[in-house]
Structures are given as structure tokens and as C-alpha cells.
Design a protein around this motif. Sequence first.
Motif, PDB file in Angstrom:
ATOM      1  N   TYR A  81      30.917   4.177  44.179  1.00  0.00           N
ATOM      2  CA  TYR A  81      30.181   4.560  45.389  1.00  0.00           C
ATOM      3  C   TYR A  81      28.674   4.598  45.129  1.00  0.00           C
ATOM      4  O   TYR A  81      27.880   4.025  45.890  1.00  0.00           O
ATOM      5  CB  TYR A  81      30.677   5.920  45.861  1.00  0.00           C
ATOM      6  CG  TYR A  81      29.968   6.476  47.076  1.00  0.00           C
ATOM      7  CD1 TYR A  81      30.159   5.923  48.343  1.00  0.00           C
ATOM      8  CD2 TYR A  81      29.096   7.565  46.956  1.00  0.00           C
ATOM      9  CE1 TYR A  81      29.517   6.444  49.451  1.00  0.00           C
ATOM     10  CE2 TYR A  81      28.458   8.096  48.060  1.00  0.00           C
ATOM     11  CZ  TYR A  81      28.670   7.526  49.311  1.00  0.00           C
ATOM     12  OH  TYR A  81      28.026   8.036  50.407  1.00  0.00           O
ATOM     13  N   ALA A 118      30.316  -1.826  50.025  1.00  0.00           N
ATOM     14  CA  ALA A 118      30.174  -0.387  50.260  1.00  0.00           C
ATOM     15  C   ALA A 118      31.302   0.167  51.121  1.00  0.00           C
ATOM     16  O   ALA A 118      31.629   1.361  51.020  1.00  0.00           O
ATOM     17  CB  ALA A 118      28.824  -0.099  50.912  1.00  0.00           C
ATOM     18  N   LYS A 119      31.904  -0.664  51.977  1.00  0.00           N
ATOM     19  CA  LYS A 119      33.043  -0.198  52.771  1.00  0.00           C
ATOM     20  C   LYS A 119      34.205   0.183  51.853  1.00  0.00           C
ATOM     21  O   LYS A 119      34.877   1.202  52.059  1.00  0.00           O
ATOM     22  CB  LYS A 119      33.485  -1.274  53.759  1.00  0.00           C
ATOM     23  CG  LYS A 119      32.465  -1.564  54.852  1.00  0.00           C
ATOM     24  CD  LYS A 119      32.838  -2.799  55.644  1.00  0.00           C
ATOM     25  CE  LYS A 119      31.700  -3.175  56.598  1.00  0.00           C
ATOM     26  NZ  LYS A 119      31.939  -4.452  57.298  1.00  0.00           N
ATOM     27  N   THR A 121      33.986   0.992  48.543  1.00  0.00           N
ATOM     28  CA  THR A 121      33.635   2.129  47.681  1.00  0.00           C
ATOM     29  C   THR A 121      33.540   3.436  48.466  1.00  0.00           C
ATOM     30  O   THR A 121      33.874   4.503  47.940  1.00  0.00           O
ATOM     31  CB  THR A 121      32.303   1.864  46.959  1.00  0.00           C
ATOM     32  OG1 THR A 121      31.247   1.693  47.913  1.00  0.00           O
ATOM     33  CG2 THR A 121      32.394   0.601  46.101  1.00  0.00           C
ATOM     34  N   THR A 122      33.105   3.364  49.728  1.00  0.00           N
ATOM     35  CA  THR A 122      33.031   4.584  50.544  1.00  0.00           C
ATOM     36  C   THR A 122      34.425   5.102  50.866  1.00  0.00           C
ATOM     37  O   THR A 122      34.670   6.317  50.845  1.00  0.00           O
ATOM     38  CB  THR A 122      32.249   4.317  51.849  1.00  0.00           C
ATOM     39  OG1 THR A 122      30.956   3.802  51.537  1.00  0.00           O
ATOM     40  CG2 THR A 122      32.094   5.594  52.659  1.00  0.00           C
ATOM     41  N   VAL A 149      29.006  11.689  52.629  1.00  0.00           N
ATOM     42  CA  VAL A 149      29.635  10.532  51.982  1.00  0.00           C
ATOM     43  C   VAL A 149      29.722   9.356  52.957  1.00  0.00           C
ATOM     44  O   VAL A 149      29.443   8.201  52.598  1.00  0.00           O
ATOM     45  CB  VAL A 149      31.042  10.894  51.463  1.00  0.00           C
ATOM     46  CG1 VAL A 149      31.786   9.635  50.993  1.00  0.00           C
ATOM     47  CG2 VAL A 149      30.953  11.892  50.321  1.00  0.00           C
ATOM     48  N   ILE A 150      30.055   9.630  54.208  1.00  0.00           N
ATOM     49  CA  ILE A 150      30.204   8.583  55.212  1.00  0.00           C
ATOM     50  C   ILE A 150      28.853   8.048  55.677  1.00  0.00           C
ATOM     51  O   ILE A 150      28.671   6.828  55.836  1.00  0.00           O
ATOM     52  CB  ILE A 150      31.007   9.109  56.423  1.00  0.00           C
ATOM     53  CG1 ILE A 150      32.451   9.415  56.008  1.00  0.00           C
ATOM     54  CG2 ILE A 150      30.996   8.100  57.577  1.00  0.00           C
ATOM     55  CD1 ILE A 150      33.258  10.122  57.083  1.00  0.00           C
ATOM     56  N   PRO A 153      25.712   5.401  53.247  1.00  0.00           N
ATOM     57  CA  PRO A 153      25.628   3.938  53.336  1.00  0.00           C
ATOM     58  C   PRO A 153      25.242   3.460  54.731  1.00  0.00           C
ATOM     59  O   PRO A 153      24.507   2.476  54.871  1.00  0.00           O
ATOM     60  CB  PRO A 153      27.039   3.462  52.948  1.00  0.00           C
ATOM     61  CG  PRO A 153      27.924   4.644  53.144  1.00  0.00           C
ATOM     62  CD  PRO A 153      27.080   5.835  52.878  1.00  0.00           C
ATOM     63  N   TYR A 169      31.179   2.457  59.531  1.00  0.00           N
ATOM     64  CA  TYR A 169      31.425   3.609  58.650  1.00  0.00           C
ATOM     65  C   TYR A 169      31.892   4.833  59.425  1.00  0.00           C
ATOM     66  O   TYR A 169      32.597   5.695  58.875  1.00  0.00           O
ATOM     67  CB  TYR A 169      30.167   3.924  57.845  1.00  0.00           C
ATOM     68  CG  TYR A 169      29.902   2.866  56.796  1.00  0.00           C
ATOM     69  CD1 TYR A 169      30.378   3.001  55.499  1.00  0.00           C
ATOM     70  CD2 TYR A 169      29.205   1.701  57.126  1.00  0.00           C
ATOM     71  CE1 TYR A 169      30.170   2.014  54.553  1.00  0.00           C
ATOM     72  CE2 TYR A 169      28.994   0.704  56.197  1.00  0.00           C
ATOM     73  CZ  TYR A 169      29.470   0.863  54.907  1.00  0.00           C
ATOM     74  OH  TYR A 169      29.276  -0.127  53.975  1.00  0.00           O
TER      75      TYR A 169
END
Length: 427
Positions: A81, A118-119, A121-122, A149-150, A153, A169
Motif C-alpha cells: 500500500y 493502487a486499487k 494494494t488498497t 486508507v481509502i 490514494p 476507491y
Amino acid sequence: MSGRGLFGRLDWLTVFLYALLVLIGWVNIYSTTLVDPNTSIFDFSTLYGKQLFFIGLAGLGIVFVLFIETNFFERFASIFYISSLVLLLGLFVFGKTIAGATSWYDLGFFNLQPSELAKVTTALALAKYLSDIQTDIKTRKHQLYALVVILLPAILILPQPDPGSSLIYFSLFFVLFREGLPLYYLGILLVMVILFATTLMFGTVWVAIGLAIFSVLIFGLKRKSVKIPIIPFIAIIGASVLFSLSVRFVYENVFEQRHRDRFALWLSLEKDEKKLEEIRKTIGYNTYQSEKAIESGGFFGKGFLEGTRTKGDFVPEQHTDYIFSSVGEEWGFMGTATVILLFSFFFLRLIFISERQKSDFSRMYGYGVISILLIHYFINIGMVIGLLPTIGVPLPFFSYGGSGLIFFTMLLFIFLKLDSNRLKDGI
């Protein structure tokens, strides 16, 4: 130990649906980008040839994912992340600009879009945080951490500018609701969306009048035994009016003209027919041509490689964001219905797999996968048929693009790897 090997534990129905969607997507990319019928499908100078190369890379990604130890993904989720956030930050210095968005790294043979990574890892990071034994999503502190966290990114992606990818996200909120986030948050979000749209359409004065009528009805029709706290109720109505007052300022000063034009077209805000027609020919051109292409396909379609609007390049970006319009033109209602059914079976299968997980991390990550893929599917189909404004969101496994296909594939197969571990010991 169970004698079933890795491939015996893999959910092959999901793999089959995935492969079928990728294949149908490639066939439509071939149809929309074919110039010379004598050119080999393995000619990597063509878009369909490049997509075959990306499919091959996705296949290597599958092998890589399946042969990694399952706990690797949970153990290093935070590192993945943070690394993806660093890559997003690096775009502001080293990014390559394509179509007005600085969203890619130029690797020579391949343009890497870190927002797609990033999608993955998030979703992993959120699942790890929520599955921690000390996390209680019903408390405000942990809700705030999950929100961070959301949003991190999404905030880094927004100024690229890429509002479509940022919006994706927010789909991860469905994971929070699945794990116990109070539903009144969803109610607040829906009310904000309704207030935003109605303010643009009717103005703050009419919104205030509507809220006043709503208040009178609530207090006039409620039973005497039902007690409504007066001060909190007034505070909610007041906050709604203030939010409505802010909508016009945001619309005029934060949104760019192209965004305002899309809302004007989508919500029928523009009353000047000449201006509206101009918007249709510019901002709304893609959607208009897409609708016409689907409409022209009729029930059975015009046939493979026979789409006149496809061959005439009437629909811009038809091999990427508007790929579904080629399905409608060449394969007709039967083709579009088949694709929708395949996606529906695919999502239902993922829900079934998520619910059978014994590990909290696996279940939460599974719902992260579903949320991301489902919102992509919903927005893409919605904008292609004119129900939603155009925001540049690809159709998973269908649309042309290496980063999208590879990371959608990894997103899915990490989950299938986690699911296979459920059966490793005969559970």
C-alpha cells in the motif's frame, strides 16, 4: 493434509468466466481496431496485437500470484500500500501525460498506470486493517482510520486529473458496510447526492421549500407515541440547507467547464436548445454516438466486423471506455444481454466465494474485489448507454489497456489464491 493440489483447489468456474470475458473483450477490440484484414493477430504494432501481449502478461501474473505463499499478501499488505502511494506521488515529477492526464510512467514498451495497482494494494491494506483483532469498525476512531486508507490514494489521483479513478476507491465503503459500519452513513451519502442533484436542477430555494414540507409531513403524520428529538432534527434540516447553498459555489468554482457541461447534459440543466445541441456535439458526442451504435444493432446485431459505426470510427475511444457499444452494434441485444449475464454470474460467484471464507482477511478482501469490479462495470455500462455522465472508467477485462487488464487480473487471482488456501487442509 488434503491430497488436492493447488489447481484442484482453484475455483475453476470463476476462472472460466474470467477467461470468457477476456476473450469476448479481445474479439471486440479486434473488431473496433482492425484496419487491414491481412494483418496477423500477433502483430504487436496493432492495438489488438498489443492486447494479446497484455493478456500474456496477465497470464504470467496469474502464475506468479498462484505460486506465492498465501500469507504473503496479508503479511506485506501495508508495504504494498505504501509503495503504491509513493508511485502515485512520483507521477507529479516523472509522470507521462496522455489525453490531458498525468497518470502513467513511460517504461518504453509499456505505460504503467499506478492508480490501477493502487486499487489492488488498497483492497489488501483495508482488509488487513479491518481483520486486525483490535479493530472495531463500530468505533469512530477505527472508522476514521479506515476512511484514511481509502481516501489517500483517491486524493493523490484526483489532481492528475483523473476523477473517474478517484471515484472507484469510494466503492470500498461497501466493504465497511459489510463488516458492520452503521447504515446511517450510507443514508447521509445518499441524501447528499440527492441534495446535490436537486439543487442543480431546481435551486436552493425550492430545496428549502421541499425540506419544509417534508418536516411538516413528518410531524403531522407521526404517531403520538413516536418521539422525534426537535433540536437534532432542526440541525439536520439546517445542515441540509447549508449543504444546498454550497452546491452552486462548488459547481461554479471547483468544477471545470467540461464537468459542468456533462452535468448540464446529464441532468438537463441547460434550457437553451442551441447551447444544449452544442454540448451534445462536443461533451456528449461520445455518449450520443454510443447510443446510436447500440440502437443500430437491433436484436441480433449486424454481425462480426459488420458494424458500420464501428468501422466508420463514429464512436471515439470505442476500444477502451466505449467497448460495450461495439457489442451492441455487432451482436445486438442478444450480445449485450449475454455479456451482462456473464458479468452477473461472475459477481454472484464472487459473493458466494467471499461468504464461504473462514479467514476474515480473505472475506474482506473478497468484498473489496467485488466492490472495485462492480463499480467499474456499473459506471461503464451506465455511461455507454447514457444513464451516467462520461467519467472515463474502463470495463473490467474488456477494455483495451495493459495496466487495467493486468491489475484487474491480479486483483481477482489474489482472491482465488486466498480461497484455494481454504481447502488446503480439507476445510
